[in-house]
Design a protein around this motif. Structure first.
Motif, PDB file in Angstrom:
ATOM      1  N   ASP A   2       0.837  -1.190   0.000  1.00  0.00           N
ATOM      2  CA  ASP A   2       0.000   0.000   0.000  1.00  0.00           C
ATOM      3  C   ASP A   2       0.872   1.240   0.000  1.00  0.00           C
ATOM      4  OD1 ASP A   2      -1.874   1.924   0.390  1.00  0.00           O
ATOM      5  OD2 ASP A   2      -2.468   1.310   2.390  1.00  0.00           O
ATOM      6  N   ASP A   3       0.478   2.251  -0.833  1.00  0.00           N
ATOM      7  CA  ASP A   3       1.261   3.484  -0.889  1.00  0.00           C
ATOM      8  C   ASP A   3       1.288   4.200   0.443  1.00  0.00           C
ATOM      9  OD1 ASP A   3       1.988   3.226  -3.527  1.00  0.00           O
ATOM     10  OD2 ASP A   3       0.132   4.115  -4.252  1.00  0.00           O
ATOM     11  N   GLY A   4       0.314   3.902   1.332  1.00  0.00           N
ATOM     12  CA  GLY A   4       0.306   4.510   2.647  1.00  0.00           C
ATOM     13  C   GLY A   4       1.308   3.889   3.590  1.00  0.00           C
ATOM     14  N   PHE A   5       2.167   3.014   3.070  1.00  0.00           N
ATOM     15  CA  PHE A   5       3.154   2.337   3.911  1.00  0.00           C
ATOM     16  C   PHE A   5       4.127   3.322   4.527  1.00  0.00           C
ATOM     17  CE2 PHE A   5       6.978  -0.344   4.539  1.00  0.00           C
ATOM     18  CZ  PHE A   5       6.406  -1.303   5.335  1.00  0.00           C
ATOM     19  N   PHE A   6       4.436   4.409   3.834  1.00  0.00           N
ATOM     20  CA  PHE A   6       5.252   5.450   4.437  1.00  0.00           C
ATOM     21  C   PHE A   6       4.487   6.049   5.614  1.00  0.00           C
ATOM     22  CE2 PHE A   6       7.146   5.530   0.189  1.00  0.00           C
ATOM     23  CZ  PHE A   6       8.488   5.646   0.482  1.00  0.00           C
ATOM     24  N   ARG A   7       5.124   6.092   6.793  1.00  0.00           N
ATOM     25  CA  ARG A   7       4.481   6.687   7.947  1.00  0.00           C
ATOM     26  C   ARG A   7       5.552   7.321   8.809  1.00  0.00           C
ATOM     27  NH1 ARG A   7       4.821   5.664  12.429  1.00  0.00           N
ATOM     28  NH2 ARG A   7       5.409   3.489  12.252  1.00  0.00           N
ATOM     29  N   LEU A  81      14.329   1.876   7.151  1.00  0.00           N
ATOM     30  CA  LEU A  81      14.675   3.101   6.423  1.00  0.00           C
ATOM     31  C   LEU A  81      14.783   2.811   4.934  1.00  0.00           C
ATOM     32  CD1 LEU A  81      17.347   4.658   8.809  1.00  0.00           C
ATOM     33  CD2 LEU A  81      14.996   5.415   8.463  1.00  0.00           C
ATOM     34  N   VAL A  82      14.074   3.583   4.145  1.00  0.00           N
ATOM     35  CA  VAL A  82      14.154   3.458   2.691  1.00  0.00           C
ATOM     36  C   VAL A  82      15.534   3.934   2.242  1.00  0.00           C
ATOM     37  CG1 VAL A  82      13.192   4.249   0.501  1.00  0.00           C
ATOM     38  CG2 VAL A  82      11.683   3.832   2.454  1.00  0.00           C
ATOM     39  N   PRO A 152      11.001  -5.524   2.788  1.00  0.00           N
ATOM     40  CA  PRO A 152       9.885  -5.930   3.644  1.00  0.00           C
ATOM     41  C   PRO A 152       9.478  -7.387   3.457  1.00  0.00           C
ATOM     42  CG  PRO A 152       9.474  -3.750   2.790  1.00  0.00           C
ATOM     43  CD  PRO A 152      10.708  -4.248   2.097  1.00  0.00           C
ATOM     44  N   SER A 153       9.469  -7.883   2.226  1.00  0.00           N
ATOM     45  CA  SER A 153       9.093  -9.278   2.005  1.00  0.00           C
ATOM     46  C   SER A 153      10.091 -10.217   2.672  1.00  0.00           C
ATOM     47  CB  SER A 153       8.995  -9.564   0.512  1.00  0.00           C
ATOM     48  OG  SER A 153      10.256  -9.423  -0.127  1.00  0.00           O
ATOM     49  N   HIS A 161       7.236  -8.177  11.557  1.00  0.00           N
ATOM     50  CA  HIS A 161       6.019  -7.568  11.023  1.00  0.00           C
ATOM     51  C   HIS A 161       6.306  -6.121  10.623  1.00  0.00           C
ATOM     52  CE1 HIS A 161       4.058 -11.141  12.383  1.00  0.00           C
ATOM     53  NE2 HIS A 161       4.334 -10.877  13.656  1.00  0.00           N
ATOM     54  N   LEU A 162       6.111  -5.816   9.359  1.00  0.00           N
ATOM     55  CA  LEU A 162       6.434  -4.486   8.865  1.00  0.00           C
ATOM     56  C   LEU A 162       5.400  -3.462   9.303  1.00  0.00           C
ATOM     57  CD1 LEU A 162       8.881  -3.669   7.150  1.00  0.00           C
ATOM     58  CD2 LEU A 162       8.442  -6.125   7.282  1.00  0.00           C
ATOM     59  N   GLU A 163       5.866  -2.447   9.991  1.00  0.00           N
ATOM     60  CA  GLU A 163       5.005  -1.370  10.473  1.00  0.00           C
ATOM     61  C   GLU A 163       4.976  -0.210   9.486  1.00  0.00           C
ATOM     62  OE1 GLU A 163       2.648   0.611  13.500  1.00  0.00           O
ATOM     63  OE2 GLU A 163       3.243  -1.464  13.178  1.00  0.00           O
ATOM     64  N   ALA A 164       6.144   0.178   8.980  1.00  0.00           N
ATOM     65  CA  ALA A 164       6.206   1.354   8.109  1.00  0.00           C
ATOM     66  C   ALA A 164       7.590   1.492   7.508  1.00  0.00           C
ATOM     67  CB  ALA A 164       5.858   2.626   8.884  1.00  0.00           C
ATOM     68  N   ALA A 165       7.656   2.308   6.471  1.00  0.00           N
ATOM     69  CA  ALA A 165       8.933   2.771   5.926  1.00  0.00           C
ATOM     70  C   ALA A 165       9.173   4.174   6.468  1.00  0.00           C
ATOM     71  CB  ALA A 165       8.899   2.785   4.402  1.00  0.00           C
ATOM     72  N   ASP A 166      10.424   4.521   6.672  1.00  0.00           N
ATOM     73  CA  ASP A 166      10.760   5.846   7.181  1.00  0.00           C
ATOM     74  C   ASP A 166      11.862   6.438   6.308  1.00  0.00           C
ATOM     75  OD1 ASP A 166      10.721   8.102   8.739  1.00  0.00           O
ATOM     76  OD2 ASP A 166      11.186   7.096  10.615  1.00  0.00           O
TER      77      ASP A 166
END
Length: 214
Positions: A2-7, A81-82, A152-153, A161-166
């Motif tokens: 999901d594009d909303g993965f960035f948080r 971190l991306v 993430p995969s 469990h992946l929470e978000a990308a930062d």
């Protein structure tokens, strides 16, 4: 993904990880007291990750499984971190006629046409940072889907469990802000150095508007 993965709002129960080419680093940080609960790193043989891309996936998976067991982090929620190399941070103007709740849809339509990115198939998110008489202004975050989804995969496959990308720049900015080292009326220059990579980012917060120059 999901594009909303960035948080960008930290939570209290999560760990953070970064995987540059040469090392796996993990920190468990109390976001309320900025206290480091635990910190671990595992250096990688050359060639497993190259230019922030996973080359030897099976080998990295085995190493990650060992790290999860040794560090006692199985089942933990992870923010990663991306890679800065592939990340685009850009201020964009949005017409006032676009409602706040419709900005994501507007970006889906405009990315690749009026909003150009240096790669195809982006994963993106945005933050609404201001409004003027003639437009709204957002801070756009984008990265190639292949890069953002790959790690993430792998982490999911080793019971994390992946929470978000930062974003490195914003995570550092938040830290300095929390310890009162940011002057909102002056530019902040961040220099992030790792092996074979230096990122220089200028941040300026004026009247609640964040400007980023890389």
């Amino acid at each position: 993904m999901d594009d909303g993965f960035f948080r960008f709002k930290p939570q209290s129960k999560q760990i953070s990880m970064i995987l540059p080419d040469h090392v796996i680093r993990m920190v468990d940080l109390s976001h309320w007291t900025i206290e480091i609960r635990s910190y671990h790193e595992r250096f990688l043989p050359e060639g497993i990750i190259r230019d922030r891309k996973v080359i030897e996936r099976d080998t990295l998976s085995v190493i990650l499984e060992e790290c999860v067991e040794e560090w006692g982090i199985k089942g933990k929620r992870v923010v990663f971190l991306v890679p800065d190399t592939y990340l685009v941070l850009r201020n964009e103007k949005i017409p006032l006629s676009v409602a706040d709740e419709d900005i994501k849809g507007y970006l889906y339509l405009e990315i690749g046409t009026s909003i150009m990115l240096p790669f195809k198939d982006p994963v993106f998110d945005y933050e609404l940072i201001g409004q003027k008489s003639e437009h709204k202004e957002i801070l756009l975050f984008a990265a190639p889907e292949e890069i953002v989804n790959d790690l993430p995969s792998l982490l999911e496959s080793v019971s994390l469990h992946l929470e978000a990308a930062d974003v490195t720049a914003l995570s550092l900015y938040r830290l300095y802000y929390l310890i009162d080292q940011i002057d909102s009326q002056k530019s902040t220059l961040l220099i992030h150095c790792v092996i074979k990579e230096i990122n220089v980012i200028m941040l300026l917060l004026i009247k609640k508007t964040l400007f980023i120059r890389r």
